[in-house]
Design a protein around this motif. Sequence first.
Motif, PDB file in Angstrom:
ATOM      1  N   TYR A 167       0.825  -1.212   0.000  1.00  0.00           N
ATOM      2  CA  TYR A 167       0.000   0.000   0.000  1.00  0.00           C
ATOM      3  C   TYR A 167       0.858   1.261   0.000  1.00  0.00           C
ATOM      4  O   TYR A 167       0.481   2.275  -0.597  1.00  0.00           O
ATOM      5  CB  TYR A 167      -0.990  -0.018   1.160  1.00  0.00           C
ATOM      6  N   MET A 171       0.250   3.889  -2.862  1.00  0.00           N
ATOM      7  CA  MET A 171      -0.051   5.279  -2.504  1.00  0.00           C
ATOM      8  C   MET A 171       0.953   6.229  -3.143  1.00  0.00           C
ATOM      9  O   MET A 171       0.580   7.283  -3.681  1.00  0.00           O
ATOM     10  CB  MET A 171      -0.002   5.446  -0.981  1.00  0.00           C
ATOM     11  N   TRP A 202      -9.855   1.768  -0.919  1.00  0.00           N
ATOM     12  CA  TRP A 202      -8.797   2.284  -1.780  1.00  0.00           C
ATOM     13  C   TRP A 202      -9.343   3.389  -2.698  1.00  0.00           C
ATOM     14  O   TRP A 202      -8.696   4.426  -2.885  1.00  0.00           O
ATOM     15  CB  TRP A 202      -8.171   1.143  -2.600  1.00  0.00           C
ATOM     16  N   ASP A 204     -11.792   5.305  -2.017  1.00  0.00           N
ATOM     17  CA  ASP A 204     -12.025   6.435  -1.119  1.00  0.00           C
ATOM     18  C   ASP A 204     -10.703   7.179  -0.854  1.00  0.00           C
ATOM     19  O   ASP A 204     -10.658   8.410  -0.833  1.00  0.00           O
ATOM     20  CB  ASP A 204     -12.632   5.902   0.185  1.00  0.00           C
ATOM     21  N   TRP A 205      -9.637   6.420  -0.668  1.00  0.00           N
ATOM     22  CA  TRP A 205      -8.323   7.037  -0.450  1.00  0.00           C
ATOM     23  C   TRP A 205      -7.888   7.822  -1.690  1.00  0.00           C
ATOM     24  O   TRP A 205      -7.407   8.962  -1.580  1.00  0.00           O
ATOM     25  CB  TRP A 205      -7.276   5.950  -0.105  1.00  0.00           C
ATOM     26  N   CYS A 206      -8.061   7.213  -2.872  1.00  0.00           N
ATOM     27  CA  CYS A 206      -7.643   7.877  -4.117  1.00  0.00           C
ATOM     28  C   CYS A 206      -8.414   9.182  -4.307  1.00  0.00           C
ATOM     29  O   CYS A 206      -7.844  10.191  -4.748  1.00  0.00           O
ATOM     30  CB  CYS A 206      -7.878   6.956  -5.319  1.00  0.00           C
ATOM     31  N   GLN A 208      -9.678  11.102  -1.994  1.00  0.00           N
ATOM     32  CA  GLN A 208      -9.159  12.102  -1.057  1.00  0.00           C
ATOM     33  C   GLN A 208      -7.804  12.639  -1.513  1.00  0.00           C
ATOM     34  O   GLN A 208      -7.507  13.825  -1.354  1.00  0.00           O
ATOM     35  CB  GLN A 208      -9.047  11.496   0.344  1.00  0.00           C
TER      36      GLN A 208
ATOM     37  N   MET B   1      -7.417   8.879   9.018  1.00  0.00           N
ATOM     38  CA  MET B   1      -7.460   8.122   7.776  1.00  0.00           C
ATOM     39  C   MET B   1      -7.334   6.624   8.099  1.00  0.00           C
ATOM     40  O   MET B   1      -6.517   6.245   8.925  1.00  0.00           O
ATOM     41  CB  MET B   1      -6.306   8.580   6.884  1.00  0.00           C
ATOM     42  N   ILE B   4      -5.233   1.224   5.641  1.00  0.00           N
ATOM     43  CA  ILE B   4      -5.789   0.153   4.808  1.00  0.00           C
ATOM     44  C   ILE B   4      -5.027  -1.151   4.989  1.00  0.00           C
ATOM     45  O   ILE B   4      -5.619  -2.223   5.095  1.00  0.00           O
ATOM     46  CB  ILE B   4      -5.810   0.584   3.323  1.00  0.00           C
TER      47      ILE B   4
END
Lengths: 430, 430
Positions: A167, A171, A202, A204-206, A208, B1, B4
Amino acid sequence: MTDIATRVWNHKWKIDPIVRSLIDTDFYKLLMCQSVFRNRPDTDVTFSLINRTTRVPLADLIDEGELREQLDHVRTLSLTRGESTWMRGNTFYGKRQMFTPAFMDWFEQLRLPPYHLERVGDQYELTFEGPWPQVMLWEIPALAIIMELRSRAVLHDLARFELQVLYARAMTRVWEKIQRLRDLSDLRIADFGTRRRHSFLWQDWCVQAMREGLGDSFTGTSNCLIAKNRDLEAIGTNAHELPMVYSALARSDEALAAAPYDVLADWHEEHSGNLRIILPDTYGTKGFLDRAPDWLAGWTGIRVDSGDPEEGAETAIRWWRERGEDPTGKLVIFSDGLDVEKIEHLHARFQGRVRVSFGWGTLLTNDFRGLVPEDRLAPFSLVCKAVAADGRPTVKLSDNPRKAMGPEAEVERYKRVFGVGEQVAEEVVV
Amino acid sequence: MTDIATRVWNHKWKIDPIVRSLIDTDFYKLLMCQSVFRNRPDTDVTFSLINRTTRVPLADLIDEGELREQLDHVRTLSLTRGESTWMRGNTFYGKRQMFTPAFMDWFEQLRLPPYHLERVGDQYELTFEGPWPQVMLWEIPALAIIMELRSRAVLHDLARFELQVLYARAMTRVWEKIQRLRDLSDLRIADFGTRRRHSFLWQDWCVQAMREGLGDSFTGTSNCLIAKNRDLEAIGTNAHELPMVYSALARSDEALAAAPYDVLADWHEEHSGNLRIILPDTYGTKGFLDRAPDWLAGWTGIRVDSGDPEEGAETAIRWWRERGEDPTGKLVIFSDGLDVEKIEHLHARFQGRVRVSFGWGTLLTNDFRGLVPEDRLAPFSLVCKAVAADGRPTVKLSDNPRKAMGPEAEVERYKRVFGVGEQVAEEVVV
């Protein structure tokens, strides 16, 4: 100190549901659903999962029982009060009450219909049959579930540090892409990556990361749940599904030739402004534009979703000029297989000549290429399409023959009716 | 956050193992194991689970598959390098090398032997057969697993806030008990709550609360894993298992009468100081002390584990005086069904007359009484005992006839041999 109550809670779950909301779906599905609900509510359709990347043996990777649990879980979902409030009260493209009270009343009662699942060789046959407005809402959750179960199957073999570094690398990769995009002036880009995302968290992370990294250049996400949770704009218009089903229902060659325009005539009545986006490639972009009625040239823009995107955009620009429209005011949305290089290239070529926008999908939300041995997390081309309507097969030609689908005789008939000649095959990555 | 990678890791576990270490057990089991390993390594024993609280329908509450998974998991465990280092290098009661190199070599190779599990009515029949030094190590993990699976079964029905408030209440209760104990001068108290704990994490929390709340009055924990992780003293001596098995092996009434003293003679050779603690109640405290050899009066103290604890302690004080020993220098460890009131009462009565110490068990680590409907989290009396040795049944009388066990004819024979008359029945809560 360990929070014992939270830990007990986390371990009580029988499954870890992948799709937990009926609006964890693309905004355009809801727009199209409302259109279908209004115009063709009694059409029966069949949607079917199609894995174009047959070297990925889904049935070997994903346990059938786990797949059923996830699909069954989606069938327990109904629209929550907060979701309904968001849909009823939100402003979409500056327009209030995008969704009518009649549609919302229906949607609040909706549960997704049954599915049919069968293992065939190393693949799954997964189909959905029933009234079009219900069945069509299976597409995105079905795809997201299979994509994430495949991710989980691969992640299952990874140890703790391997996961952490996986990850960290993914990221870093997304962030570096975003940094490159910051250099593009007046960029407009949205997340279109729900259906083939690595996982919900993932995506959701992208999203943000895009918001922090791109600021106002990031125009929103196609995912309604994330748009709601993160207070972003929900993005989307319409898709091939509409002309495919309208065309399958046509009873003559003349009716077939008119069907794609009938779709947009219905749409024209319902929507204005940014929602008037032509998707011209279902049966060949060039022929579609040549035969299009003049009122269509007045629409806001075009979405280029198959074939050579430069050629698609140039064709549209020429067409607008021919019809007396000024291309510089028109919107061209690129949404096919985008990654940073392609975005940079298309931006350089078209920015200023038209209003350019990008719908970045799989290679935003599922770019784990090269990060595990044998590339077992690489994205692949999975779709879930309408294959029949009222018992008649659907056909898609698109601008890339590798994306064509339908029975051979019907494909030939459609090619004849729509005047599609030789096409250039392009590799389908995602 | 959301982290993950950590979340993916947490959800990869097929099971959430309850016992994750061979030293997640009581220290006295390891001490006794070494003694058995040295003195009776070839004895075959059978240990059996006994639920004295038959109104708790364990087989209805706990899924057999989950129970097997947990037991199977324990069989995969072996002593880790760090655990071995801790056992080899630690100082126990000021003594170095408590565990001999020969024992440690054997223990490092150990895997727990097979189990036999069968559902009988609404209870489980769970037995372990094989060489004594191996089988005896099943007792604590088997009990801890069943207790925690029962907790999980009840917790499964609780919602998120219910869980949070449940633990908030239980924490408040433990903390208030500890606050009361702070008022007792020169208190010495240890955690003995491994076998019937609510859960591992809960025991660990209780131990940390005791340490912060009681400071030096908290002398340590019987749990070796927690002692190691939290840098505490591991506490314990010996248990009924030794005289029960030695007695079952006795071939005559004379040998039977001598067996409990043979146990302590072996122990006398191996241990000194704080480990020379008499557990006199296996076949009646009074008769045991009356017939005891004089050297036993020189031991450090006595553990009172059944019957009326005040009577037990007074009997010991009288016995020490009769044998010319000064009771004020002797240690009396109370360890039967303790809670704060009883601790306060016993402390008030005996502090100063003897050196008092408390081994606080189930009502420290599993007091969820009254916190859920129908009191479904209340502790109950579950034991795992040696029921046979080399094919001969074991017998326990204790100072409370409700804790007696063994075939009726054998119980009568033991009563005769050990001169046990009428006993007062006391309710067995835990």
